[in-house]
Design a protein around this motif. Structure first.
Motif, PDB file in Angstrom:
ATOM      1  N   ILE A 180     -16.138  -2.595  59.087  1.00 57.31           N
ATOM      2  CA  ILE A 180     -17.096  -2.186  58.044  1.00 57.31           C
ATOM      3  C   ILE A 180     -18.445  -1.844  58.658  1.00 57.31           C
ATOM      4  CG2 ILE A 180     -18.440  -3.026  56.069  1.00 57.31           C
ATOM      5  CD1 ILE A 180     -15.885  -4.526  55.198  1.00 57.31           C
ATOM      6  N   LEU A 181     -18.880  -2.615  59.641  1.00 59.78           N
ATOM      7  CA  LEU A 181     -20.186  -2.362  60.244  1.00 59.78           C
ATOM      8  C   LEU A 181     -20.199  -1.130  61.143  1.00 59.78           C
ATOM      9  CD1 LEU A 181     -21.328  -5.977  61.171  1.00 59.78           C
ATOM     10  CD2 LEU A 181     -22.282  -4.507  59.393  1.00 59.78           C
ATOM     11  N   ASP A 182     -19.074  -0.814  61.789  1.00 61.88           N
ATOM     12  CA  ASP A 182     -19.107   0.247  62.803  1.00 61.88           C
ATOM     13  C   ASP A 182     -18.315   1.518  62.519  1.00 61.88           C
ATOM     14  OD1 ASP A 182     -20.869  -1.012  64.460  1.00 61.88           O
ATOM     15  OD2 ASP A 182     -19.362  -1.820  65.800  1.00 61.88           O
ATOM     16  N   ASP A 183     -17.198   1.453  61.800  1.00 63.26           N
ATOM     17  CA  ASP A 183     -16.402   2.688  61.747  1.00 63.26           C
ATOM     18  C   ASP A 183     -15.510   2.856  60.516  1.00 63.26           C
ATOM     19  OD1 ASP A 183     -14.428   0.825  62.294  1.00 63.26           O
ATOM     20  OD2 ASP A 183     -13.883   1.662  64.227  1.00 63.26           O
ATOM     21  N   PHE A 184     -15.951   2.413  59.356  1.00 60.98           N
ATOM     22  CA  PHE A 184     -15.069   2.548  58.196  1.00 60.98           C
ATOM     23  C   PHE A 184     -15.208   3.901  57.485  1.00 60.98           C
ATOM     24  CE2 PHE A 184     -18.732   1.317  55.774  1.00 60.98           C
ATOM     25  CZ  PHE A 184     -18.510   1.720  54.474  1.00 60.98           C
ATOM     26  N   LEU A 185     -16.247   4.665  57.780  1.00 61.90           N
ATOM     27  CA  LEU A 185     -16.399   6.007  57.197  1.00 61.90           C
ATOM     28  C   LEU A 185     -16.154   7.063  58.260  1.00 61.90           C
ATOM     29  CD1 LEU A 185     -19.656   5.413  55.128  1.00 61.90           C
ATOM     30  CD2 LEU A 185     -17.347   5.639  54.234  1.00 61.90           C
ATOM     31  N   LYS A 186     -15.615   8.203  57.827  1.00 60.81           N
ATOM     32  CA  LYS A 186     -15.343   9.290  58.758  1.00 60.81           C
ATOM     33  C   LYS A 186     -15.947  10.569  58.206  1.00 60.81           C
ATOM     34  CE  LYS A 186     -11.629  11.775  61.034  1.00 60.81           C
ATOM     35  NZ  LYS A 186     -10.195  11.964  61.180  1.00 60.81           N
ATOM     36  N   ILE A 187     -16.594  11.327  59.076  1.00 56.45           N
ATOM     37  CA  ILE A 187     -17.116  12.633  58.668  1.00 56.45           C
ATOM     38  C   ILE A 187     -15.925  13.589  58.619  1.00 56.45           C
ATOM     39  CG2 ILE A 187     -18.622  14.559  59.284  1.00 56.45           C
ATOM     40  CD1 ILE A 187     -20.475  12.535  60.645  1.00 56.45           C
ATOM     41  N   PRO A 188     -15.655  14.190  57.442  1.00 60.99           N
ATOM     42  CA  PRO A 188     -14.483  15.061  57.300  1.00 60.99           C
ATOM     43  C   PRO A 188     -14.488  16.213  58.310  1.00 60.99           C
ATOM     44  CG  PRO A 188     -15.477  14.622  55.159  1.00 60.99           C
ATOM     45  CD  PRO A 188     -16.407  14.073  56.194  1.00 60.99           C
ATOM     46  N   GLY A 189     -13.335  16.465  58.881  1.00 60.51           N
ATOM     47  CA  GLY A 189     -13.181  17.554  59.826  1.00 60.51           C
ATOM     48  C   GLY A 189     -13.593  17.214  61.246  1.00 60.51           C
ATOM     49  N   GLY A 246     -20.295   3.214  60.273  1.00 61.11           N
ATOM     50  CA  GLY A 246     -20.199   2.180  59.258  1.00 61.11           C
ATOM     51  C   GLY A 246     -21.560   1.842  58.684  1.00 61.11           C
ATOM     52  N   LEU A 247     -21.630   0.684  58.051  1.00 62.38           N
ATOM     53  CA  LEU A 247     -22.879   0.270  57.410  1.00 62.38           C
ATOM     54  C   LEU A 247     -24.013   0.110  58.414  1.00 62.38           C
ATOM     55  CD1 LEU A 247     -21.711  -2.354  54.768  1.00 62.38           C
ATOM     56  CD2 LEU A 247     -22.410   0.006  54.411  1.00 62.38           C
ATOM     57  N   ASP A 248     -23.699  -0.315  59.622  1.00 61.89           N
ATOM     58  CA  ASP A 248     -24.717  -0.467  60.648  1.00 61.89           C
ATOM     59  C   ASP A 248     -25.396   0.871  60.940  1.00 61.89           C
ATOM     60  OD1 ASP A 248     -26.247  -1.821  62.468  1.00 61.89           O
ATOM     61  OD2 ASP A 248     -24.687  -1.976  63.997  1.00 61.89           O
ATOM     62  N   GLY A 249     -24.631   1.936  61.007  1.00 58.28           N
ATOM     63  CA  GLY A 249     -25.194   3.267  61.230  1.00 58.28           C
ATOM     64  C   GLY A 249     -25.995   3.770  60.039  1.00 58.28           C
ATOM     65  N   ILE A 250     -25.564   3.405  58.842  1.00 59.23           N
ATOM     66  CA  ILE A 250     -26.274   3.839  57.634  1.00 59.23           C
ATOM     67  C   ILE A 250     -27.594   3.086  57.493  1.00 59.23           C
ATOM     68  CG2 ILE A 250     -26.190   3.876  55.118  1.00 59.23           C
ATOM     69  CD1 ILE A 250     -23.106   4.208  55.402  1.00 59.23           C
ATOM     70  N   VAL A 309     -25.556  -6.259  71.342  1.00 56.68           N
ATOM     71  CA  VAL A 309     -26.334  -6.141  70.104  1.00 56.68           C
ATOM     72  C   VAL A 309     -27.780  -5.774  70.432  1.00 56.68           C
ATOM     73  CG1 VAL A 309     -27.202  -7.376  68.078  1.00 56.68           C
ATOM     74  CG2 VAL A 309     -24.828  -7.651  68.782  1.00 56.68           C
ATOM     75  N   GLY A 310     -28.336  -6.377  71.483  1.00 60.71           N
ATOM     76  CA  GLY A 310     -29.710  -6.064  71.879  1.00 60.71           C
ATOM     77  C   GLY A 310     -29.875  -4.602  72.253  1.00 60.71           C
ATOM     78  N   ILE A 311     -28.921  -4.072  73.021  1.00 59.58           N
ATOM     79  CA  ILE A 311     -28.959  -2.655  73.392  1.00 59.58           C
ATOM     80  C   ILE A 311     -28.897  -1.801  72.140  1.00 59.58           C
ATOM     81  CG2 ILE A 311     -27.609  -0.816  74.489  1.00 59.58           C
ATOM     82  CD1 ILE A 311     -26.837  -2.947  76.637  1.00 59.58           C
ATOM     83  N   GLU A 312     -28.010  -2.152  71.221  1.00 60.50           N
ATOM     84  CA  GLU A 312     -27.872  -1.378  69.996  1.00 60.50           C
ATOM     85  C   GLU A 312     -29.156  -1.395  69.161  1.00 60.50           C
ATOM     86  OE1 GLU A 312     -24.263  -0.922  67.084  1.00 60.50           O
ATOM     87  OE2 GLU A 312     -25.347  -2.764  66.607  1.00 60.50           O
ATOM     88  N   VAL A 313     -29.802  -2.551  69.058  1.00 58.12           N
ATOM     89  CA  VAL A 313     -31.017  -2.666  68.247  1.00 58.12           C
ATOM     90  C   VAL A 313     -32.183  -1.938  68.910  1.00 58.12           C
ATOM     91  CG1 VAL A 313     -32.746  -4.285  67.375  1.00 58.12           C
ATOM     92  CG2 VAL A 313     -30.326  -4.779  67.077  1.00 58.12           C
ATOM     93  N   VAL A 314     -32.365  -2.136  70.221  1.00 61.32           N
ATOM     94  CA  VAL A 314     -33.511  -1.536  70.916  1.00 61.32           C
ATOM     95  C   VAL A 314     -33.379  -0.015  70.981  1.00 61.32           C
ATOM     96  CG1 VAL A 314     -34.693  -1.371  73.139  1.00 61.32           C
ATOM     97  CG2 VAL A 314     -34.090  -3.605  72.218  1.00 61.32           C
ATOM     98  N   VAL A 315     -32.239   0.468  71.460  1.00 58.88           N
ATOM     99  CA  VAL A 315     -32.058   1.922  71.557  1.00 58.88           C
ATOM    100  C   VAL A 315     -31.939   2.535  70.168  1.00 58.88           C
ATOM    101  CG1 VAL A 315     -30.620   3.772  72.490  1.00 58.88           C
ATOM    102  CG2 VAL A 315     -31.018   1.723  73.840  1.00 58.88           C
ATOM    103  N   GLY A 316     -31.320   1.824  69.237  1.00 59.77           N
ATOM    104  CA  GLY A 316     -31.164   2.321  67.869  1.00 59.77           C
ATOM    105  C   GLY A 316     -32.476   2.472  67.133  1.00 59.77           C
ATOM    106  N   SER A 317     -33.517   1.790  67.602  1.00 58.75           N
ATOM    107  CA  SER A 317     -34.810   1.897  66.919  1.00 58.75           C
ATOM    108  C   SER A 317     -35.531   3.212  67.224  1.00 58.75           C
ATOM    109  CB  SER A 317     -35.700   0.709  67.286  1.00 58.75           C
ATOM    110  OG  SER A 317     -36.007   0.734  68.658  1.00 58.75           O
ATOM    111  N   PHE A 358     -26.962   7.107  68.956  1.00 55.67           N
ATOM    112  CA  PHE A 358     -26.490   6.125  69.929  1.00 55.67           C
ATOM    113  C   PHE A 358     -25.854   4.937  69.223  1.00 55.67           C
ATOM    114  CE2 PHE A 358     -27.085   2.226  72.326  1.00 55.67           C
ATOM    115  CZ  PHE A 358     -26.502   2.550  73.534  1.00 55.67           C
ATOM    116  N   ASP A 359     -26.479   4.487  68.152  1.00 55.96           N
ATOM    117  CA  ASP A 359     -25.987   3.352  67.371  1.00 55.96           C
ATOM    118  C   ASP A 359     -24.573   3.617  66.866  1.00 55.96           C
ATOM    119  OD1 ASP A 359     -26.030   0.924  66.073  1.00 55.96           O
ATOM    120  OD2 ASP A 359     -27.209   1.628  64.385  1.00 55.96           O
ATOM    121  N   ILE A 360     -24.321   4.816  66.400  1.00 57.16           N
ATOM    122  CA  ILE A 360     -22.993   5.185  65.905  1.00 57.16           C
ATOM    123  C   ILE A 360     -21.980   5.233  67.055  1.00 57.16           C
ATOM    124  CG2 ILE A 360     -21.667   7.087  64.886  1.00 57.16           C
ATOM    125  CD1 ILE A 360     -24.161   7.595  63.093  1.00 57.16           C
ATOM    126  N   ALA A 361     -22.420   5.717  68.219  1.00 59.35           N
ATOM    127  CA  ALA A 361     -21.507   5.838  69.356  1.00 59.35           C
ATOM    128  C   ALA A 361     -21.269   4.507  70.073  1.00 59.35           C
ATOM    129  CB  ALA A 361     -22.061   6.861  70.347  1.00 59.35           C
TER     130      ALA A 361
END
Length: 178
Positions: A32-41, A47-51, A91-99, A107-110
């Motif tokens: 749910i946090l990382d990959d439950f939604l897909k961009i069509p095509g 996921g929610l983390d990216g949103i 998680v630290g890398i994701e939060v710092v670079v994601g900011s 980057f957060d999505i990848a």
């Protein structure tokens, strides 16, 4: 005769033996946090983390706090401390670079720290020695990269200062001898 009824307190209903931090729930959370939604095509998933990460200022912090649930579960299940440190680093890398606006969100999505951390948890419980060694290697490389990121600007400033002083006719040794 007075009759007093005592309320019955029932335990909460949880799946599979009543464990909140079981594999099924943690896998679902990371999904749910990382990959439950897909961009069509496309093959791009998020996921929610990216949103939530799109919200300036607090979005990445909220995502990081949600990501800590998997780390707490790993700690409670006895994962090695070095693997926990690697999970915190993810998680630290994701939060710092994601900011960083826009680029950080991509980057957060990848990066998918939650999926990485769930895989670390599952693998560490299945093969503790292998994941401990991999975690040490990851943390050593991370420390070398961070040291390089700190030292590189310092060396660049020192080189530029020396270049400027030579241009105006002063030597670094004479400058510090004063």
């Amino acid at each position: 005769m007075e009759f007093t009824a005592k309320p019955e307190v029932l335990p909460p209903r949880l799946k599979r033996g009543g464990k909140l931090f079981d594999d099924e729930n943690l896998d679902m959370l990371s999904h749910i946090l990382d990959d439950f939604l897909k961009i069509p095509g496309t093959s791009i998933r998020f996921g929610l983390d990216g949103i939530v990460g799109v919200i300036p200022g607090i979005g990445d912090v909220i995502g990081g706090i949600a990501s800590c649930i998997i780390i707490v579960a790993a700690w409670m299940r006895g994962v090695s401390y070095v693997t926990l440190a690697r999970m915190v680093a993810n998680v630290g890398i994701e939060v710092v670079v994601g900011s960083v606006p826009v680029v950080g969100d991509m980057f957060d999505i990848a990066w998918r720290a939650n999926r990485r951390n769930y895989a670390l948890l599952a693998g560490s419980l299945a093969q503790p020695r292998k994941h401990t060694i991999q975690s040490w290697v990851f943390l050593i490389v991370l420390c070398v990269v961070l040291a390089g990121l700190v030292l590189l600007p310092m060396l660049l400033v020192a080189w530029m200062a020396e270049h400027v002083l030579r241009t105006i006719g002063m030597d670094m040794h004479r400058l510090f001898a004063m």
